[in-house]
Design an enzyme around this catalytic site. Structure first.
Site, mmCIF file in Angstrom:
data_model
loop_
_atom_site.group_PDB
_atom_site.id
_atom_site.type_symbol
_atom_site.label_atom_id
_atom_site.label_comp_id
_atom_site.label_asym_id
_atom_site.label_seq_id
_atom_site.Cartn_x
_atom_site.Cartn_y
_atom_site.Cartn_z
ATOM 1 N N HIS A 197 0.802 -1.224 0.000
ATOM 2 C CA HIS A 197 0.000 0.000 0.000
ATOM 3 C C HIS A 197 0.838 1.278 0.000
ATOM 4 O O HIS A 197 0.367 2.319 -0.462
ATOM 5 C CB HIS A 197 -0.979 -0.030 1.172
ATOM 6 C CG HIS A 197 -2.167 -0.882 0.848
ATOM 7 N ND1 HIS A 197 -2.774 -1.707 1.743
ATOM 8 C CD2 HIS A 197 -2.833 -1.038 -0.318
ATOM 9 C CE1 HIS A 197 -3.776 -2.335 1.144
ATOM 10 N NE2 HIS A 197 -3.826 -1.942 -0.100
ATOM 11 N N ARG A 307 -10.710 -6.867 -13.552
ATOM 12 C CA ARG A 307 -10.427 -7.946 -12.594
ATOM 13 C C ARG A 307 -11.089 -7.585 -11.273
ATOM 14 O O ARG A 307 -10.623 -6.679 -10.576
ATOM 15 C CB ARG A 307 -8.922 -8.087 -12.375
ATOM 16 C CG ARG A 307 -8.160 -8.648 -13.562
ATOM 17 C CD ARG A 307 -6.697 -8.853 -13.172
ATOM 18 N NE ARG A 307 -5.967 -9.657 -14.132
ATOM 19 C CZ ARG A 307 -5.210 -9.166 -15.102
ATOM 20 N NH1 ARG A 307 -5.094 -7.861 -15.255
ATOM 21 N NH2 ARG A 307 -4.574 -9.970 -15.923
ATOM 22 N N ARG A 343 -15.179 -9.246 -15.229
ATOM 23 C CA ARG A 343 -14.871 -10.668 -15.073
ATOM 24 C C ARG A 343 -15.330 -11.137 -13.701
ATOM 25 O O ARG A 343 -14.992 -10.514 -12.686
ATOM 26 C CB ARG A 343 -13.374 -10.919 -15.232
ATOM 27 C CG ARG A 343 -13.058 -12.406 -15.056
ATOM 28 C CD ARG A 343 -11.619 -12.713 -15.288
ATOM 29 N NE ARG A 343 -10.799 -12.259 -14.191
ATOM 30 C CZ ARG A 343 -9.476 -12.371 -14.184
ATOM 31 N NH1 ARG A 343 -8.858 -12.906 -15.220
ATOM 32 N NH2 ARG A 343 -8.779 -11.949 -13.163
ATOM 33 N N GLU A 441 -8.878 -19.538 -21.467
ATOM 34 C CA GLU A 441 -7.569 -19.605 -20.812
ATOM 35 C C GLU A 441 -7.204 -21.031 -20.439
ATOM 36 O O GLU A 441 -6.172 -21.273 -19.826
ATOM 37 C CB GLU A 441 -7.507 -18.678 -19.605
ATOM 38 C CG GLU A 441 -8.641 -18.805 -18.623
ATOM 39 C CD GLU A 441 -8.598 -17.734 -17.527
ATOM 40 O OE1 GLU A 441 -7.596 -17.023 -17.388
ATOM 41 O OE2 GLU A 441 -9.610 -17.628 -16.806
ATOM 42 N N ASN A 464 -2.282 -15.378 -20.404
ATOM 43 C CA ASN A 464 -1.369 -15.662 -19.288
ATOM 44 C C ASN A 464 -1.576 -17.096 -18.807
ATOM 45 O O ASN A 464 -0.634 -17.871 -18.673
ATOM 46 C CB ASN A 464 -1.619 -14.709 -18.106
ATOM 47 C CG ASN A 464 -1.580 -13.261 -18.531
ATOM 48 O OD1 ASN A 464 -0.934 -12.929 -19.514
ATOM 49 N ND2 ASN A 464 -2.275 -12.400 -17.801
ATOM 50 N N ASP A 465 -2.833 -17.433 -18.540
ATOM 51 C CA ASP A 465 -3.106 -18.797 -18.091
ATOM 52 C C ASP A 465 -3.052 -19.782 -19.245
ATOM 53 O O ASP A 465 -2.612 -20.918 -19.078
ATOM 54 C CB ASP A 465 -4.476 -18.867 -17.396
ATOM 55 C CG ASP A 465 -4.367 -18.436 -15.940
ATOM 56 O OD1 ASP A 465 -3.403 -18.867 -15.271
ATOM 57 O OD2 ASP A 465 -5.216 -17.661 -15.480
ATOM 58 N N ARG A 475 3.103 -19.989 -13.934
ATOM 59 C CA ARG A 475 3.195 -18.550 -14.227
ATOM 60 C C ARG A 475 4.233 -17.829 -13.397
ATOM 61 O O ARG A 475 4.801 -16.836 -13.825
ATOM 62 C CB ARG A 475 1.853 -17.886 -13.901
ATOM 63 C CG ARG A 475 0.859 -17.946 -14.961
ATOM 64 C CD ARG A 475 -0.472 -17.452 -14.468
ATOM 65 N NE ARG A 475 -0.543 -16.002 -14.418
ATOM 66 C CZ ARG A 475 -1.691 -15.326 -14.468
ATOM 67 N NH1 ARG A 475 -2.823 -15.975 -14.599
ATOM 68 N NH2 ARG A 475 -1.706 -14.026 -14.391
ATOM 69 N N CYS A 512 -7.015 -10.556 -23.744
ATOM 70 C CA CYS A 512 -6.814 -9.680 -22.583
ATOM 71 C C CYS A 512 -5.639 -10.116 -21.719
ATOM 72 O O CYS A 512 -5.417 -9.574 -20.654
ATOM 73 C CB CYS A 512 -8.093 -9.583 -21.744
ATOM 74 S SG CYS A 512 -8.593 -11.156 -21.018
HETATM 75 C C1 PEP Z 1 -5.063 -14.409 -18.244
HETATM 76 O O1 PEP Z 1 -5.007 -15.498 -17.650
HETATM 77 O O2 PEP Z 1 -4.510 -14.188 -19.324
HETATM 78 C C2 PEP Z 1 -5.805 -13.282 -17.664
HETATM 79 C C3 PEP Z 1 -6.002 -12.182 -18.343
HETATM 80 O O3 PEP Z 1 -6.266 -13.399 -16.396
HETATM 81 P P1 PEP Z 1 -5.350 -13.321 -15.084
HETATM 82 O O4 PEP Z 1 -4.001 -12.783 -15.492
HETATM 83 O O5 PEP Z 1 -6.073 -12.403 -14.154
HETATM 84 O O6 PEP Z 1 -5.322 -14.746 -14.627
HETATM 85 MG MG MG Z 2 -6.335 -16.001 -16.037
#
Ligand code: PEP
Ligand code: MG
Length: 582
Positions: A197, A307, A343, A441, A464-465, A475, A512
């Site tokens: 923070h 998010r 989401r 994802e 990402n996932d 990750r 995204c």
């Molecule tokens: C993803 O998985 O690409 C995504 C956008 O969601 P997060 O990064 O919040 O898991």
């Molecule tokens: Mg994700």
């Protein structure tokens, strides 16, 4: 961390906490240690327990008052930090642990609450999640304030007689929020992190900050406080006793940053269109309503990923329907007439929340997370969906489910949405239309897209996932860097499958994941047929520039080759060469 020493000059490398450059004398903040270790007599234990409860309530009320001050100051989201502090001060687990110490070990109140807060903070520090680890400071801050209240000491504050850069090991949020802002040139911390923070508040207040600068306190210990410090909140560099060359270099850098910001804002209105006239929608990924304005200013045409888990963390109970409505409607109104994609909650074994107890799992990323929680806690999603339908009366709202694996999960989304919609109608609230969609994802969701694309209006690739599950690459594991490039041909083939399926079913498809905000990867996605990209707001200007300097014909040709490439690095070199022309 490295320290280079010249005469008195020292360069200390930390982590960027809040952007901007500051130069000036420094002032050391040190939390005065409370004398701990006090005891109570057995017959006085219950009185001490009552004092402890009263002190905790006083600090909870004081935190709410501080939240109001921060909100009145125009920092709506940062105010939530202190509402969360009030929740910590009222957290039954924290107080019960402290009460246990008084009763069983006859610790006095300050010692008992400090020990309980320390244990709570240690628990958070041991978690894998960076965001939760950073919350340990909040628990310690609240514990310390309750202890000081019990000891009859005033709250810690920090007075500055003249403008200075604040140097500390860590800055408790309650101190950061009450710093005399007109006198704080910058913040330099030996500890802390960008998600703590102290950094969040510094960014909100526009104060440059460097955190995690190990060696900083030892370096300043030998220097007079009139010796200047220079901090660069964008690179994480701190220079103690800067020389003329440093000063000139940083003045130039400061000016360059300023020019770049001006250019980004000037270009924000330009269409993201390839040289041969294909328009790409650029949207923003946000985590709180406070990020909306900056994203609009940089030309985001809506939100491709909101998010929502940040609303759910750091509190002792889930946010109510009306709290959520407030947050979602604020974002929807800020982006009118563009859409905002909310989401549904994406938490689970890897991101525990106290009021959502989940069984420990060996593989949390493969476990009960996100939409999979609906089996046991449909209430969480129903409340969220009701808030979304109500927010849709005030702006354009889309809702997407995370971690959808197949047609069965899509059916769960539809069922929950139908129930929530009926509840809102029955309650007589204003309601708007909501498009339903899914995140792609999990590889199975892409591979079976044709079995459920007729039941949704849009899909968004969470690369990402998707990368993590396609390449079996955790990750967060730095040892696997070589596999982590989203330009891996395997991932690109999945993107291509999704593009083809979306075209057949005539549904919108966007990306995204972080990939969308990387100019080279964004060009690859456009070449593969993606026409909507959602990213962190600061990535919008470079991605827009890369698109405007490219022709779809070139991108398409490079993308066709990329699908047959043997490595991510080969694909990257090809698309980076295209970016370099911008
Ligand atoms: C993803 O998985 O690409 C995504 C956008 O969601 P997060 O990064 O919040 O898991
Ligand atoms: Mg994700």
């Amino acid at each position: 961390m490295t320290i280079e020493s010249g005469a008195a000059r020292r360069v200390i490398r930390g982590i960027p906490g809040a952007p901007g450059i500051a130069r000036g004398p420094w002032a050391r903040f040190e939390r005065a240690r409370l004398p701990l270790g006090g005891r109570v007599a057995a017959e006085g234990a219950e009185l001490e327990v009552a004092r402890l409860a009263a002190a905790a309530e006083t600090i909870a009320a004081a935190s709410e008052a501080l939240a109001d001050d921060v909100r009145k100051d125009g920092h709506e989201d940062e105010a939530d930090i202190f509402f969360a502090h009030a929740a910590i001060a009222r957290d039954p687990e924290l107080i019960d642990t402290a009460v246990g110490h008084v009763r069983s070990q006859l610790m006095d109140g300050p010692a008992a609450i400090s020990a309980a807060a320390l244990a709570g903070a240690e628990l958070l520090r041991g978690l894998g999640d960076e965001l939760l680890r950073a919350r340990a400071t909040d628990v310690l801050d609240v514990g310390d304030r309750i202890a000081r209240q019990l000891a009859g000491l005033p709250p810690i504050g920090f007075g500055l007689a003249a403008p200075a850069i604040v140097v500390a090991d860590d800055l408790p949020p309650s101190v950061t929020a009450t710093l005399p802002r007109e006198l704080v040139l910058g913040i330099a911390l030996e500890g802390s992190s960008p998600t703590a923070h102290a950094s969040i508040l510094a960014r909100a207040y526009g104060i440059p900050a460097v955190v995690g600068a190990s060696g900083l306190l030892a370096a300043v210990a030998g220097a007079d406080s009139s010796v200047e410090l220079l901090i660069d909140g964008s690179s994480g560099e701190i220079v103690l006793a800067p020389n003329e060359a440093d000063a000139a270099q940083y003045a130039g850098k400061s000016e360059a940053i300023q020019h770049e910001h001006e250019r980004d804002r000037r270009e924000a209105g330009l269409p993201a269109e390839t040289l041969d006239g294909t328009a790409i929608a650029l949207l923003a990924n946000i985590g709180s309503p406070a990020e909306a304005d900056a994203a609009v200013a940089l030309g985001a045409r809506g939100v491709g990923l909101f998010r929502t888990e940040f609303l759910f963390l750091e509190r002792s109970d889930p946010p109510s329907e009306s709290e959520q409505l407030d947050a979602y409607a604020r974002v929807a109104e800020a982006f009118q007439p563009d859409p905002v994609t909310i989401r549904l909650l994406d938490v689970g074994g890897d991101k525990p929340i106290p009021y959502l107890p989940l069984a420990p799992e060996d593989n949390p990323f493969l476990g009960v997370r996100a939409l999979r929680l609906a089996a046991t806690r449909p209430d969480i999603f129903l409340t969220q969906l009701r808030a979304c339908y109500r927010a849709a009366a005030r702006g354009r709202v889309k809702v997407m489910a995370p971690m959808v694996a197949d047609a069965g999960d899509t059916a769960i989304l539809r069922e929950l949405a139908d129930r929530a919609r009926q509840d809102v109608v029955a309650a007589g609230h204003a309601i708007g239309d909501v498009d339903l969609g899914v995140m792609l994802e999990i590889p199975s969701a892409v591979l079976t897209a044709e079995t459920y694309f007729d039941a949704i209006r849009f899909a968004s690739l969470g690369t990402n996932d998707l990368l993590q599950y396609t390449l079996a690459v955790d990750r967060g594991n730095p040892a696997l860097e070589r596999y982590r490039d989203a330009l891996h041909p395997a991932l690109l083939r999945l993107v291509k499958l999704a593009v083809d399926a979306a075209a057949r079913f005539d549904i919108e498809l966007s990306v995204c994941g972080e990939m969308a905000g990387d100019p080279a990867a964004a060009l690859a996605l456009v070449g593969l047929g993606i026409r909507s990209l959602s990213m962190t707001a600061s990535s919008l200007p470079p991605v827009r520039r890369a698109i405007r300097a490219s022709s779809l014909t070139d991108l398409h040709a490079a993308a066709v080759d990329a699908l047959a490439a043997t490595s991510a690095s080969a694909v990257r070199s090809r698309f980076e060469a295209l970016v370099l022309r911008t």
